[in-house]
Motif scaffolding. Sequence first.
Motif, mmCIF file in Angstrom:
data_model
loop_
_atom_site.group_PDB
_atom_site.id
_atom_site.type_symbol
_atom_site.label_atom_id
_atom_site.label_comp_id
_atom_site.label_asym_id
_atom_site.label_seq_id
_atom_site.Cartn_x
_atom_site.Cartn_y
_atom_site.Cartn_z
ATOM 1 N N HIS A 74 0.816 -1.213 0.000
ATOM 2 C CA HIS A 74 0.000 0.000 0.000
ATOM 3 C C HIS A 74 0.852 1.265 0.000
ATOM 4 O O HIS A 74 0.309 2.376 -0.038
ATOM 5 C CB HIS A 74 -0.937 -0.005 1.210
ATOM 6 C CG HIS A 74 -1.965 -1.096 1.160
ATOM 7 N ND1 HIS A 74 -2.940 -1.150 0.190
ATOM 8 C CD2 HIS A 74 -2.137 -2.197 1.936
ATOM 9 C CE1 HIS A 74 -3.688 -2.227 0.385
ATOM 10 N NE2 HIS A 74 -3.220 -2.877 1.428
ATOM 11 N N LEU A 80 3.504 9.950 1.495
ATOM 12 C CA LEU A 80 2.919 9.161 2.571
ATOM 13 C C LEU A 80 3.739 9.209 3.855
ATOM 14 O O LEU A 80 3.324 8.652 4.855
ATOM 15 C CB LEU A 80 2.778 7.692 2.127
ATOM 16 C CG LEU A 80 1.798 7.420 0.989
ATOM 17 C CD1 LEU A 80 1.864 5.938 0.604
ATOM 18 C CD2 LEU A 80 0.391 7.797 1.375
ATOM 19 N N LEU A 90 2.038 10.078 7.095
ATOM 20 C CA LEU A 90 0.898 9.305 7.565
ATOM 21 C C LEU A 90 1.224 8.565 8.855
ATOM 22 O O LEU A 90 2.268 7.929 8.980
ATOM 23 C CB LEU A 90 0.451 8.289 6.515
ATOM 24 C CG LEU A 90 -0.217 8.818 5.246
ATOM 25 C CD1 LEU A 90 -0.692 7.659 4.385
ATOM 26 C CD2 LEU A 90 -1.375 9.747 5.578
ATOM 27 N N GLU A 112 -3.742 6.510 9.989
ATOM 28 C CA GLU A 112 -4.042 7.104 8.688
ATOM 29 C C GLU A 112 -3.646 6.167 7.551
ATOM 30 O O GLU A 112 -4.330 6.100 6.529
ATOM 31 C CB GLU A 112 -3.309 8.443 8.556
ATOM 32 C CG GLU A 112 -3.831 9.525 9.489
ATOM 33 C CD GLU A 112 -2.906 10.726 9.560
ATOM 34 O OE1 GLU A 112 -3.363 11.808 9.975
ATOM 35 O OE2 GLU A 112 -1.713 10.587 9.193
ATOM 36 N N PHE A 113 -2.550 5.461 7.727
ATOM 37 C CA PHE A 113 -2.104 4.505 6.714
ATOM 38 C C PHE A 113 -3.157 3.422 6.511
ATOM 39 O O PHE A 113 -3.483 3.048 5.373
ATOM 40 C CB PHE A 113 -0.774 3.893 7.151
ATOM 41 C CG PHE A 113 -0.283 2.794 6.255
ATOM 42 C CD1 PHE A 113 0.217 3.068 4.993
ATOM 43 C CD2 PHE A 113 -0.307 1.478 6.683
ATOM 44 C CE1 PHE A 113 0.689 2.053 4.170
ATOM 45 C CE2 PHE A 113 0.156 0.457 5.880
ATOM 46 C CZ PHE A 113 0.657 0.738 4.618
ATOM 47 N N ASN A 152 -6.152 4.929 4.745
ATOM 48 C CA ASN A 152 -5.829 5.179 3.348
ATOM 49 C C ASN A 152 -5.878 3.886 2.533
ATOM 50 O O ASN A 152 -6.383 3.859 1.407
ATOM 51 C CB ASN A 152 -4.434 5.793 3.258
ATOM 52 C CG ASN A 152 -4.062 6.212 1.851
ATOM 53 O OD1 ASN A 152 -4.591 7.187 1.329
ATOM 54 N ND2 ASN A 152 -3.148 5.475 1.236
ATOM 55 N N GLN A 169 -9.513 2.863 2.001
ATOM 56 C CA GLN A 169 -10.193 3.709 1.020
ATOM 57 C C GLN A 169 -9.746 3.383 -0.404
ATOM 58 O O GLN A 169 -10.560 3.300 -1.323
ATOM 59 C CB GLN A 169 -9.923 5.177 1.327
ATOM 60 C CG GLN A 169 -10.625 6.141 0.372
ATOM 61 C CD GLN A 169 -10.373 7.593 0.738
ATOM 62 O OE1 GLN A 169 -9.574 7.882 1.617
ATOM 63 N NE2 GLN A 169 -11.059 8.504 0.062
ATOM 64 N N SER A 170 -8.438 3.161 -0.597
ATOM 65 C CA SER A 170 -7.924 2.920 -1.940
ATOM 66 C C SER A 170 -8.313 1.549 -2.468
ATOM 67 O O SER A 170 -8.499 1.358 -3.664
ATOM 68 C CB SER A 170 -6.401 3.062 -1.951
ATOM 69 O OG SER A 170 -5.798 2.101 -1.098
#
Length: 445
Positions: free
Chosen positions: A331, A352, A355, A359-360, A363, A366-367
């Motif tokens: 990721h 990144l 992050l 948050e990682f 993220n 979400q991706s």
Amino acid sequence: MQARREVRTKEEQWRGEERVVESPLGSARWSPEAEIGMRVEDIWDSLDQPQLSDRDRLNSCFDAIPVASFPHTFDGAQVVEIPSDATLAEAVDILSRHRIITAPVRNVDAPDDASWIDRYIGVVEFAGIAVWLLHQSEAAAARADDLGADELAAKLGTVALEAAAAARAPDQQQSAEGAVAEAFGALPSSDLFNKTKVKDISGSFRWAPFLALQSSDTFLTMLLLLSKYRMKSLPVVDIGEGTISNVITQAAVVHMLAECAGLHWFEDWGAKSLTELGLPMIRPSRLVKVRHDEPALKAFRLMRKRGVGGIPVVDHAGKPTGSIMIKDVKHLLPPPPPQKHLHLLVFGVSSLWTLTAQEFIANARQSSGEKQMNIVTCKKEESIKEIIFKLDAEKRQRIYVVDEQGNLDGLITLRDIIAKLVYEPPGYFGDFFNGVFPLPQNSRV
């Protein structure tokens, strides 16, 4: 070890259905994994030795079934290999094009009639390459102040040098993680990534020896290698054909055990709780973990440093909120570029590096559009059967134990579970490991 007769399984007929926690004997569906379980049941019932303990019986059952019977993890396709003289960039290209995360490394200097031990030098993972580069970025950031520009450029390439220099600029007031991230983001464009050979990183983190099973070796051998001897996957070789016929992974073994639900031997063993079975747990004080507000890159640095494949993410109270696995390093990558532009592949870390672990994870979720990096937990009172179902559903090989308040209370791995299913009889392996062990340093996870 005694040679066993070769038994071929049927082609897998069940695909993609939602797993139903039912007895395979009473289910309308059939799976090759359930068939293995039924063979264990038949051998169990045929053992006319009342003095044997249940564990002795399971040893006898699994030692009577050849690994040729294990369902294939790929549909007849040839196993992808990486030549030992391939660069890291070329290795990533091969793994990406074939959508795989690991592959055996073929020794290009071995003669045509070389043995299996000499024909391959090990097994490399995509995550291992990425974490090796992360380690080099740490070194780049640390040495940037000590080496001259020419020397550092010669070692890492101009792009990495410029990134490291920018990362340490005092007016940017970046953290140590920021410096590492900047250098890490630049390394895949450097000579280090494009000229280092795969054989040059042998023995590094996540590198594993090429320890092959013959089709006549047994399930007991396979289970012991995956547990006591800490192998992550095992290729099965066809001596007559000179090819790799299958690769048995930890995830495949978890699924096989889950498919044995409803069979008497599995139910008797699986009904025991963690406490009853006496499973050893890694104590909370020894668990490697990262706080949710700490940099995500710290998680991968800790994994490499401590030699583990995953760590929990905890809040300020110490309660687990997620889990980052070594494979989640993917990721940190942008979407793969077109194949003809693969030489332009760079790790998308520069944006990144700020992050946090929390948050990682967000993220990544979400991706991908899927639930990612959730933490799999259980309690001491839960049964082995329930734990195996959780591991199979989440495609994991580790589960964290929590107390009634949700605090981390320990860690259990698939290896711990298998170690309570079977045991190694005295002198069982004989000269099996000649030419293979000891394992390369840091290959154990």
